[in-house]
Write a protein that holds these residues in place. Structure first.
Motif, PDB file in Angstrom:
ATOM      1  N   SER A   1       0.792  -1.233   0.000  1.00 62.65           N
ATOM      2  CA  SER A   1       0.000   0.000   0.000  1.00 62.65           C
ATOM      3  C   SER A   1       0.823   1.280   0.000  1.00 62.65           C
ATOM      4  N   VAL A   2       2.132   1.183   0.161  1.00 62.89           N
ATOM      5  CA  VAL A   2       2.950   2.372   0.403  1.00 62.89           C
ATOM      6  C   VAL A   2       3.831   2.672  -0.810  1.00 62.89           C
ATOM      7  N   ASP A   3       3.821   3.932  -1.228  1.00 61.80           N
ATOM      8  CA  ASP A   3       4.639   4.372  -2.358  1.00 61.80           C
ATOM      9  C   ASP A   3       6.042   4.785  -1.929  1.00 61.80           C
ATOM     10  N   LEU A   4       6.160   5.354  -0.721  1.00 64.06           N
ATOM     11  CA  LEU A   4       7.462   5.818  -0.238  1.00 64.06           C
ATOM     12  C   LEU A   4       7.531   5.667   1.271  1.00 64.06           C
ATOM     13  N   ILE A   5       8.581   5.013   1.734  1.00 66.49           N
ATOM     14  CA  ILE A   5       8.902   4.983   3.164  1.00 66.49           C
ATOM     15  C   ILE A   5      10.095   5.895   3.384  1.00 66.49           C
ATOM     16  N   CYS A   6       9.970   6.800   4.332  1.00 71.78           N
ATOM     17  CA  CYS A   6      11.079   7.683   4.721  1.00 71.78           C
ATOM     18  C   CYS A   6      11.464   7.410   6.161  1.00 71.78           C
ATOM     19  N   ILE A   7      12.757   7.353   6.393  1.00 73.14           N
ATOM     20  CA  ILE A   7      13.280   7.229   7.754  1.00 73.14           C
ATOM     21  C   ILE A   7      14.309   8.340   7.917  1.00 73.14           C
ATOM     22  N   ALA A   8      13.914   9.401   8.590  1.00 76.94           N
ATOM     23  CA  ALA A   8      14.745  10.595   8.717  1.00 76.94           C
ATOM     24  C   ALA A   8      15.451  10.610  10.068  1.00 76.94           C
ATOM     25  N   GLN A   9      16.763  10.420  10.044  1.00 72.97           N
ATOM     26  CA  GLN A   9      17.579  10.492  11.262  1.00 72.97           C
ATOM     27  C   GLN A   9      17.076   9.497  12.317  1.00 72.97           C
TER      28      GLN A   9
ATOM     29  N   ARG B   1       9.348   2.936  -3.092  1.00 71.44           N
ATOM     30  CA  ARG B   1      10.693   3.426  -2.803  1.00 71.44           C
ATOM     31  C   ARG B   1      10.881   3.551  -1.284  1.00 71.44           C
ATOM     32  N   ILE B   2      12.120   3.424  -0.855  1.00 75.84           N
ATOM     33  CA  ILE B   2      12.461   3.614   0.552  1.00 75.84           C
ATOM     34  C   ILE B   2      13.697   4.493   0.625  1.00 75.84           C
ATOM     35  N   ALA B   3      13.647   5.485   1.503  1.00 73.26           N
ATOM     36  CA  ALA B   3      14.755   6.435   1.646  1.00 73.26           C
ATOM     37  C   ALA B   3      15.056   6.620   3.121  1.00 73.26           C
ATOM     38  N   ALA B   4      16.297   6.386   3.479  1.00 72.79           N
ATOM     39  CA  ALA B   4      16.746   6.593   4.855  1.00 72.79           C
ATOM     40  C   ALA B   4      17.908   7.567   4.838  1.00 72.79           C
TER      41      ALA B   4
ATOM     42  N   GLY C   1      16.458   3.376  -2.049  1.00 74.34           N
ATOM     43  CA  GLY C   1      16.290   2.051  -2.593  1.00 74.34           C
ATOM     44  C   GLY C   1      14.919   1.837  -3.201  1.00 74.34           C
ATOM     45  N   ALA C   2      14.843   0.849  -4.060  1.00 69.89           N
ATOM     46  CA  ALA C   2      13.588   0.445  -4.693  1.00 69.89           C
ATOM     47  C   ALA C   2      13.218  -0.946  -4.211  1.00 69.89           C
ATOM     48  N   ASN C   3      11.920  -1.183  -4.057  1.00 64.06           N
ATOM     49  CA  ASN C   3      11.473  -2.511  -3.638  1.00 64.06           C
ATOM     50  C   ASN C   3      11.797  -3.538  -4.704  1.00 64.06           C
ATOM     51  N   ALA C   4      11.743  -3.128  -5.965  1.00 58.21           N
ATOM     52  CA  ALA C   4      12.112  -3.990  -7.093  1.00 58.21           C
ATOM     53  C   ALA C   4      12.509  -3.091  -8.253  1.00 58.21           C
ATOM     54  N   PRO C   5      13.374  -3.552  -9.126  1.00 59.45           N
ATOM     55  CA  PRO C   5      13.762  -2.727 -10.279  1.00 59.45           C
ATOM     56  C   PRO C   5      12.543  -2.391 -11.147  1.00 59.45           C
ATOM     57  N   LEU C   6      12.561  -1.202 -11.726  1.00 59.36           N
ATOM     58  CA  LEU C   6      11.484  -0.819 -12.648  1.00 59.36           C
ATOM     59  C   LEU C   6      11.585  -1.640 -13.931  1.00 59.36           C
TER      60      LEU C   6
END
Length: 246
Positions: free
Chosen positions: A93-101, A124-127, A241-246
């Motif tokens: 269900s999630v398009d982007l996960i962010c983990i900031a600091q 996508r996931i961005a930390a 990062g990407a959950n899977a390559p496009l």
């Protein structure tokens, strides 16, 4: 996870530097869809509010209710006091996960299982993290770095080492994607810098153990050299990062 910030929640909300808008514009541009974002370890919502400008809905989750209570009201943002391993979001269900600091505080095995469960196939996931700031005045910067290393250095939680080395030793089990460089930059008066130092978990631990506030002596030392405003910079380390390559 350990809660290092409930006792400094007000300082944290008021005094942390602001992430650059260009960071969130770029993150959003990497997402094929922009329906749901999850700001995990959201604290008082420094990233959540920015994400709400680009996504239809944002879940801001944190283990500190005291932090979440300071997040400004926004109809796009839902807050949830929970661990990083229990988002309560539907699968895929999630398009982007962010983990900031915050990634360095997590039980990573449990969090990554949850992240992979809730991310869409093309999600996508961005930390990211930012380390010790650099101040544009050599003498002030020297005093500040000495305080960081020696004044409260022994009181940083052990997880802080991951911020110091730019997350180099943390696993990140996603398809890595290249990213531009970003930095935080503020022009601060002395009181703003002191408030920032007051928000550190190490400062709170020092005060709890020693019974006095070491920031007062730092303020006096810096005041001898301070001139109205100084530019303070924090380089950002970003894992994208990407959950899977496009």
């Amino acid at each position: 996870m350990s809660d290092h910030f409930s006792k400094v929640a007000t300082h944290y909300f008021a005094s942390r530097p602001h992430y650059p808008e260009a960071l969130f514009e770029w993150l959003a541009s990497q997402c094929p869809e922009r329906q749901q974002a999850w700001d995990c370890g959201a604290g008082s919502g420094q990233a959540s509010t920015a994400l709400a400008l680009h996504f239809d809905s944002v879940l801001a989750s944190d283990i500190s209710q005291a932090q979440l209570d300071l997040l400004p009201d926004n109809p796009k943002i839902i807050t949830l006091c929970t661990t990083a391993a229990d988002s309560q979001l539907p699968a895929n269900s999630v398009d982007l996960i962010c983990i900031a600091q915050a990634l360095h505080w997590f039980d990573l095995d449990a969090f990554y299982l949850e992240a992979k469960r809730v991310l869409k196939k093309k999600g996508r996931i961005a930390a990211w993290c930012y380390g010790t700031p650099v101040i544009d005045h050599p003498q002030i910067n020297h005093l500040f770095q000495t305080f960081y290393q020696s004044g409260v250095g022994a009181y940083w939680p052990p997880e802080r080492k991951h911020v110091e080395n730019g997350y180099a030793d943390l696993p990140f089990p996603f398809t890595r994607r290249a990213n531009p460089s970003f930095e935080l930059k503020e022009k601060w008066q002395l009181e703003q810098l002191i408030a920032y130092v007051q928000s550190w978990s190490a400062t709170a631990c020092f005060i709890e153990e020693k019974g006095f506030n070491p920031v007062e002596a730092l303020k006096d030392a810096l005041a001898e050299h301070w001139q109205t405003e100084h530019t303070i910079s924090w380089p950002i380390t970003l894992l994208m990062g990407a959950n899977a390559p496009l």
